[in-house]
Enzyme design. Structure first.
Site, short mmCIF file in Angstrom:
data_model
loop_
_atom_site.label_atom_id
_atom_site.label_comp_id
_atom_site.label_asym_id
_atom_site.label_seq_id
_atom_site.Cartn_x
_atom_site.Cartn_y
_atom_site.Cartn_z
N SER A 152 0.88 -1.18 0.00
CA SER A 152 0.00 0.00 0.00
C SER A 152 0.91 1.22 0.00
CB SER A 152 -0.85 -0.02 1.27
OG SER A 152 -1.42 1.25 1.50
N TYR A 165 -2.27 -1.04 10.07
CA TYR A 165 -2.31 -1.37 8.64
C TYR A 165 -1.02 -0.89 7.97
CZ TYR A 165 -4.07 -1.51 3.81
OH TYR A 165 -4.22 -1.76 2.48
P1 NDP Z 1 -11.48 -6.54 0.28
O1 NDP Z 1 -11.88 -6.24 1.68
O2 NDP Z 1 -12.45 -6.32 -0.82
O3 NDP Z 1 -10.98 -8.05 0.18
C1 NDP Z 1 -10.10 -8.55 1.14
C2 NDP Z 1 -9.92 -10.02 0.91
O4 NDP Z 1 -9.14 -10.54 2.01
C3 NDP Z 1 -11.26 -10.77 0.92
O5 NDP Z 1 -11.19 -11.84 0.02
C4 NDP Z 1 -11.33 -11.26 2.36
O6 NDP Z 1 -12.14 -12.38 2.58
C5 NDP Z 1 -9.86 -11.61 2.60
N1 NDP Z 1 -9.62 -11.75 4.03
C6 NDP Z 1 -9.75 -10.81 4.99
N2 NDP Z 1 -9.52 -11.35 6.20
C7 NDP Z 1 -9.25 -12.66 5.99
C8 NDP Z 1 -8.96 -13.76 6.83
N3 NDP Z 1 -8.94 -13.64 8.17
N4 NDP Z 1 -8.73 -14.97 6.29
C9 NDP Z 1 -8.78 -15.14 4.94
N5 NDP Z 1 -9.07 -14.14 4.08
C10 NDP Z 1 -9.31 -12.92 4.60
O7 NDP Z 1 -10.15 -5.72 0.06
P2 NDP Z 1 -9.36 -5.26 -1.26
O8 NDP Z 1 -9.69 -6.14 -2.40
O9 NDP Z 1 -9.50 -3.81 -1.36
O10 NDP Z 1 -7.85 -5.52 -0.78
C11 NDP Z 1 -7.00 -6.50 -1.35
C12 NDP Z 1 -5.57 -6.15 -0.95
O11 NDP Z 1 -5.20 -4.89 -1.52
C13 NDP Z 1 -5.37 -6.02 0.56
O12 NDP Z 1 -4.13 -6.59 0.91
C14 NDP Z 1 -5.35 -4.51 0.77
O13 NDP Z 1 -4.60 -4.16 1.92
C15 NDP Z 1 -4.68 -4.05 -0.51
N6 NDP Z 1 -4.93 -2.66 -0.87
C16 NDP Z 1 -6.19 -2.26 -1.27
C17 NDP Z 1 -6.41 -0.95 -1.67
C18 NDP Z 1 -7.75 -0.47 -2.11
O14 NDP Z 1 -7.91 0.75 -2.36
N7 NDP Z 1 -8.75 -1.32 -2.27
C19 NDP Z 1 -5.32 0.04 -1.66
C20 NDP Z 1 -4.05 -0.47 -1.20
C21 NDP Z 1 -3.89 -1.78 -0.83
P3 NDP Z 1 -13.75 -12.25 2.79
O15 NDP Z 1 -14.32 -12.13 1.41
O16 NDP Z 1 -14.12 -13.52 3.48
O17 NDP Z 1 -13.98 -11.03 3.63
#
Ligand code: NDP
Length: 253
Positions: A152, A165
């Protein structure tokens, strides 16, 4: 990023995606499958993974494997068992996208809840490490493995309020650099992607007043995700890439 991947870019490549149930991970899994990869979905919700698998089956005519693993509670043994399960079905891994992530509290350090802090570290750092350790033998069986972590902008420059985070994403960048150095003479490259502000559930919880229509969608940022998993990035390792180069961090204007 202007990148025109060949339609068969990921043919014969086996790629595991964490957090494949939603947001960017779901899109990445579907996109990798569209470009020919055999994808393996990892997530914590059986129901959501089934839906992603069904969407891929609809489009590609085959149903990908999926495995549940809760990164918040998983143990070393569970990660090893998961790797054994994957190894029972697949000869190797050509790519792993560590995408799953937890946001935690957006509030000043003085107010960060220590329990939530530990949860963020558990999901974003500890579980990612344990899973990487378990999957490395499978990645090293590939003649051109690609291990991709998700960072990030707050993983490179600290910002007020981003607490656990931000610190977890600095750790992610560090984990990537250490691994890249350790494997630089092997057939494994290790890099980070910073997606930049992207229209997902996590983004909406971080910036509840932001207009999501002003953000790129997960589909918009896939060129970098494809490039890093295919042979066009073969020599790149130890690097951190922006999926939206030039985008200023913070709320979309
Ligand atoms: P979402 O919240 O849409 O998706 C997160 C994913 O992580 C989901 O599939 C979720 O599962 C999974 N997850 C969360 N907790 C757990 C757990 N305990 N065990 C297994 N799986 C888990 O987030 P994004 O798609 O936005 O984020 C994806 C990545 O990108 C992350 O690493 C985030 O930090 C990074 N990021 C995102 C940005 C953005 O603007 N969107 C910007 C910068 C970085 P479930 O569906 O079950 O909740």
């Amino acid at each position: 990023m202007h990148y025109q991947p060949k339609q068969d870019l990921l043919q014969n490549r086996i790629i595991l995606v964490t957090g494949a149930s939603d947001g960017i991970g779901r899109e990445a899994a579907q996109t990798y499958a569209r470009y020919g990869a055999t994808v393996i979905l990892l997530g914590r919700s059986e129901e959501k993974l089934r839906q992603v698998a069904a969407a891929i089956e609809n489009e590609r005519g085959y149903s990908p494997s999926w495995f549940t693993l809760d990164l918040l509670t998983c143990t070393v043994d569970e990660c090893q068992r998961l790797a054994q399960n994957v190894a029972a079905h697949y000869p190797r891994l050509d790519g792993v996208l560590h995408n799953a992530g937890l946001l935690g509290d957006i509030r000043p350090m003085s107010e960060q809840d220590p329990q939530v802090w530990q949860q963020v570290m558990q999901v974003n750092v500890n579980a990612t490490f344990m899973l990487t350790q378990a999957l490395l033998p499978l990645l090293l069986k590939s003649d051109s493995g690609s291990l991709v972590f998700t960072s990030s902008s707050v993983g490179r420059q600290g910002r007020a309020g981003w607490g656990a985070y931000s610190v977890s994403k600095f750790a992610t960048e560090g984990m990537m650099q250490v691994l890249a150095d350790e494997y630089q003479n092997r057939h494994l490259r290790v890099n980070c992607i910073n997606p930049g502000g992207t229209r997902t559930g996590m983004r909406a919880s971080a910036f509840p007043t932001e207009d999501p229509q002003k953000l790129k969608t997960p589909a918009d940022i896939m060129p970098l995700y494809l490039w890093l998993m295919g042979d066009d990035s073969r020599r790149k390792t130890g690097m951190t890439f922006d999926a939206q180069p030039g985008r200023k961090p913070g709320i979309a204007q």
